[in-house]
Design an enzyme around this catalytic site. Structure first.
Site, short mmCIF file in Angstrom:
data_model
loop_
_atom_site.label_atom_id
_atom_site.label_comp_id
_atom_site.label_asym_id
_atom_site.label_seq_id
_atom_site.Cartn_x
_atom_site.Cartn_y
_atom_site.Cartn_z
CD GLU A 89 -2.77 1.36 2.40
OE1 GLU A 89 -2.78 0.47 3.26
OE2 GLU A 89 -3.56 2.33 2.39
CD GLU A 147 -6.04 0.38 0.51
OE1 GLU A 147 -6.12 1.20 1.46
OE2 GLU A 147 -5.21 -0.55 0.48
CD GLU A 189 -5.90 -1.25 6.80
OE1 GLU A 189 -4.85 -0.73 6.41
OE2 GLU A 189 -7.03 -0.75 6.61
P1 C2E Z 1 -5.03 3.51 5.72
O1 C2E Z 1 -5.26 3.73 4.25
O2 C2E Z 1 -5.99 2.63 6.41
O3 C2E Z 1 -3.58 3.04 5.89
C1 C2E Z 1 -3.17 2.16 6.84
C2 C2E Z 1 -2.68 2.86 8.01
O4 C2E Z 1 -2.45 1.90 9.04
C3 C2E Z 1 -1.31 3.48 7.76
O5 C2E Z 1 -1.19 4.59 8.58
C4 C2E Z 1 -0.36 2.43 8.29
O6 C2E Z 1 0.90 2.91 8.66
C5 C2E Z 1 -1.14 1.96 9.47
N1 C2E Z 1 -0.73 0.59 9.84
C6 C2E Z 1 -0.39 -0.43 9.05
N2 C2E Z 1 -0.12 -1.54 9.76
C7 C2E Z 1 -0.31 -1.21 11.07
C8 C2E Z 1 -0.18 -1.92 12.31
O7 C2E Z 1 0.15 -3.08 12.37
N3 C2E Z 1 -0.46 -1.24 13.46
C9 C2E Z 1 -0.81 0.06 13.44
N4 C2E Z 1 -1.05 0.66 14.59
N5 C2E Z 1 -0.94 0.77 12.29
C10 C2E Z 1 -0.69 0.13 11.12
P2 C2E Z 1 -0.72 5.94 8.03
O8 C2E Z 1 0.33 5.73 7.02
O9 C2E Z 1 -0.45 6.79 9.18
O10 C2E Z 1 -1.98 6.47 7.25
C11 C2E Z 1 -3.10 6.81 7.92
C12 C2E Z 1 -4.24 7.06 6.99
O11 C2E Z 1 -3.97 8.22 6.21
C13 C2E Z 1 -4.39 5.97 5.94
O12 C2E Z 1 -5.11 4.91 6.45
C14 C2E Z 1 -5.09 6.66 4.86
O13 C2E Z 1 -6.46 6.70 5.12
C15 C2E Z 1 -4.53 8.03 4.96
N6 C2E Z 1 -3.50 8.18 3.95
C16 C2E Z 1 -2.19 7.85 4.00
N7 C2E Z 1 -1.58 8.17 2.86
C17 C2E Z 1 -2.53 8.71 2.07
C18 C2E Z 1 -2.52 9.25 0.77
O14 C2E Z 1 -1.50 9.30 0.05
N8 C2E Z 1 -3.70 9.74 0.30
C19 C2E Z 1 -4.83 9.71 1.07
N9 C2E Z 1 -5.95 10.20 0.57
N10 C2E Z 1 -4.87 9.20 2.27
C20 C2E Z 1 -3.73 8.72 2.77
MG MG Z 2 -5.59 2.52 2.87
MG MG Z 3 -6.95 1.29 6.16
#
Ligand code: C2E
Ligand code: MG
Ligand code: MG
Length: 743
Positions: free
Chosen positions: A519, A610, A697
């Protein structure tokens, strides 16, 4: 003997009659004639060009026409004068009984007078042909079965018509204009009248739509009549002599004279009709002038109103807004920019009374003007500056970041503070300011006075400090506003400075031990704030409408990377996040993705899209349409974060996504782990039965991974396997073996 005597007496009487006749005709015995052998003829005057009254140069009405002219010739031929008189009687029949006329005309044949006396008529003066007039474009083929319109004065002729055409229906009208109207309204098929009259009538401008059908239906005689009396007999006999002496050439000349003249005199209506185009143009011109005048008046009024408004809204001394103007402008700006973080400042010059006294009123006024001048130099159109009273200024401005605060200090406040020092006076102007940072509620219910009151309260606090400075009314909001402005205000620079990166978090198949994709998650290494979590900046970018710019950057980078991997022989599929705000910003987002894969030569299956579960909640037609369009183009659409928000099992049947991404929240419910496990177990069972692809996830421990794989969920993403990593690290991974990592 007796018989021969009788004959002698008769012959003597006849002889004496013959001898007496010249004397008799020389004017003695005619009731109406005067002494110089003038015959008085009663005529109607409404039959132009046959008989009508014409005003001569000396304004005397003279009766002229084809009939009178021919009668004049006939009378002249026998040595008589003729005088025509317009009849007052309602009909020719009645005129016959009037003894002041010697003769009456015209008659087709002898008729009884109104009092029942018989009459006699002269020989025919002229044969008048009767023709029909029809509407332009029509032709009358069968006279006999037609409906014919005629003027009432031709009632006599209508009898002749009925004899000639027994099946013809004749309808009589009061006047010629009634006849024409009836023809135009299709009440009759044609109009009948003597052709010399037509030559006159059709000169009327508004009758250009009528035309003569070139067929003579019949001809009528035109005779002179009188009562059948001995005098009448003598007069008619004599007149007949004169008529017989009229030559054809004379007749033709008279007819030609009257039919070639432009006899018809335009009345007002004709004049208006004939010149209608000029009148229309003239009327249009008048209307244009009137409209021009009205528009000019309105412009003038508008200008006056604007002038008054300018006076009310702007301070005449400094040119800044007044309180009224500020209220309006602030409201307008907040409505126009609902996502821009704003603050309102209330600024006060300390000891202004002292400045007034010491430096003089004029100089103090100049200071106020200088303040506004400097403020206008700094603030943009999206901001508003007002002098709300004496030395009090209000400013609605965008929440400044650190640079902004610095710039405001150097451009506005410093020069104002140093105003007198720069003029060589040892006096520093002190300013106290109160700041109120707008809350989301302030954008919904805009109350400028309330916000300004808060700023004023903060200013009062600042005022008490010795040096002035500023105080913030709502510090929390101030901090939040500053952060928002640090993030959103710095976003475009961050893009240029490559502060934003795309990181990848691998997705694995726990059973096979292979990496199956990743992802793409963005990371921001902020110049001032350091590494920022998407959880912080994504909602802010969404709120300020900048998320689409960020996502376009992420998608483009991901496609570039996949392209490079493809060229290196590594076919990889990457999941990207699509925000609901992206779809609102670009209604044709599917096309955007299609263009991207075309540009980089990718297969659509290499890009999994997604969309977070909460975006699907409620009625979101556009989102459902976009999902379908993306699928039509071959992209896989996954519902992200299933189970974290408003999940309803209905969604699984109603929303046509290709896969479900279960949220790790499920796995972290520590309160009731056993019940959670049962729920997950059944959801997984259900997804399998629905033949829905799924991935979990947020998998953080081996126990969680084992639990999932035992229940048939092989695809996983989580810190237990890999954390999101920069591209270099991701590229260095062994895709066929995740076990090394897990040990
Ligand atoms: P998401 O799309 O649900 O992405 C997964 C989030 O869960 C990611 O956080 C990831 O680092 C985190 N994660 C993955 N495995 C684990 C785990 O085992 N434990 C925990 N505690 N967390 C885990 P991240 O990178 O902080 O992103 C947060 C949210 O921000 C994302 O949720 C997504 O909705 C949004 N996001 C991130 N990058 C983008 C992007 O480029 N565009 C958009 N529109 N949204 C983004
Ligand atoms: Mg996602
Ligand atoms: Mg997610």
């Amino acid at each position: 003997m007796v018989l021969s005597l009788k004959r002698k007496i008769i012959s003597v009487i006849i002889m004496s009659l013959i001898l007496v006749t010249p004397f008799f005709t020389s004017g003695v015995s005619f009731a109406a004639t005067n002494t110089d052998n003038t015959i008085v003829v009663g005529v109607p005057t409404d039959r132009c060009p046959m008989i009508y009254a014409e005003k001569s140069e000396d304004s005397v009405n003279t009766i002229v026409g084809i009939g009178p002219d021919l009668l004049r010739i006939a009378c002249k031929n026998i040595g008589y004068n003729v005088e025509f008189k317009a009849i007052d009687e309602p009909s020719l029949k009645a005129a016959l009984d009037n003894t002041s006329y010697d003769l009456v005309m015209p008659f087709g044949s002898a008729i009884e007078s109104a009092s029942g006396q018989s009459s006699i008529v002269s020989d025919n003066l002229i044969l008048t042909p009767f023709t029909v007039v029809i509407s332009e474009g029509d032709t009358l083929t069968d006279f006999n079965s037609s409906k014919m319109g005629m003027v009432k004065s031709l009632a006599g002729v209508s009898d002749t018509v009925k004899t000639l055409y027994p099946n013809m229906e004749v309808i009589l009208y009061e006047s010629m204009s009634d006849c024409v109207e009836a023809l135009r309204n299709d009440e009759v098929d044609a109009l009948l009248q003597n052709s010399y009259v037509w030559s006159y009538v059709l000169q009327k401008p508004s009758y250009t739509d009528l035309h003569v059908q070139p067929t003579t239906m019949f001809s009528m005689d035109f005779r002179v009549g009188t009562l059948d009396t001995p005098e009448g007999q003598v007069l008619i006999d004599k007149l007949n002599q004169g008529i017989s002496m009229i030559t054809d050439t004379q007749r033709q000349a008279v007819i030609l004279d009257y039919t070639s003249r432009k006899l018809y005199k335009y009345d007002t209506h004709d004049f208006l009709y004939a010149n209608r185009f000029i009148f229309i143009c003239f009327a249009a011109l008048i209307i244009l002038i009137a409209l021009h005048f009205i528009a000019k008046q309105q412009l003038l009024q508008k200008a006056q109103k604007a002038q008054i408004k300018q006076m009310l809204d702007y301070d005449s001394l400094t040119g800044a807004l007044t309180m009224a103007g500020f209220r309006e402008k602030a409201k307008e700006l907040l409505l126009e920019n609902p996502t821009t973080p704003y603050l309102i400042s209330y600024n006060n010059i300390k000891n202004f009374k002292f400045i007034n006294d010491k430096m003089g009123m004029n100089s103090a006024d100049e200071l106020l003007c200088f303040w506004v001048e400097k403020s206008l130099e700094y603030f943009s159109d999206k901001e508003a500056i007002a002098r709300i009273d004496a030395d009090h200024f209000a400013v609605l401005c965008c929440m400044p970041d650190d640079n902004g605060v610095e710039a405001m200090e150097t451009i506005v406040f410093e020069p104002v503070k140093k105003y007198y020092i720069n003029q060589g006076n040892d006096y520093e102007v002190q300013i106290s300011s109160g700041l109120y940072v707008l809350t989301p509620e302030d954008y919904k219910n805009i109350n400028v006075d309330k916000m300004l009151d808060c700023a004023r309260l903060a200013e009062k606090k600042a005022h008490l400090s010795v040096t002035g400075g500023y105080e913030v009314y709502n510090l929390d909001q101030w901090e939040a506003g500053r952060l928002l402005s640090d993030i959103c205000g710095h976003f475009s620079t961050a893009k240029k400075q490559n502060e934003i990166q795309v990181w990848y978090q691998p997705q694995v198949n726990y059973r096979t031990g292979k990496i199956i994709g990743a992802e793409a998650l963005c990371r921001w290494n902020h110049e001032k704030l350091g590494w920022l979590s998407p959880g912080l900046f994504i909602p802010m970018l969404e709120q300020s409408g900048l998320i689409y710019d960020l996502d376009c950057l992420v998608w483009e980078t991901v496609c570039q990377n996949i392209h490079r991997w493809n060229e290196q022989g590594f076919k990889r599929s990457i999941s990207v996040n699509l925000s609901r705000f992206d779809i609102e910003k670009n209604k044709n987002i599917a096309e955007h993705f299609n263009n991207l894969i075309q540009k980089y030569g990718l297969e659509p299956s290499q890009l999994r899209i997604e969309i977070t579960e909460t975006a699907y909640a409620g009625d979101n037609k556009l989102l459902l349409e976009t999902t379908a369009q993306l699928q039509d183009l071959g992209f896989e659409v996954e519902m992200d974060d299933f189970g974290s928000g408003y999940s309803s099992l209905n969604m699984l049947t109603e929303i046509p996504v290709n896969g479900i991404k279960l949220d790790y929240i499920f796995l972290k419910n520590k309160k009731n782990p056993e019940r959670t496990k049962i729920v997950i177990e059944y959801i997984l069972k259900m997804l399998r039965s629905l033949k829905c692809n799924f991935i979990t996830e947020g998998v953080e421990t081996k126990e969680q991974a084992d639990f999932l794989v035992e229940r048939g969920c092989e695809r996983m993403q989580g810190f237990y396997f890999y954390k999101p990593m920069p591209i270099e690290e991701f590229e260095a991974l062994d895709f066929n073996n995740i076990n090394n990592r897990l040990q």
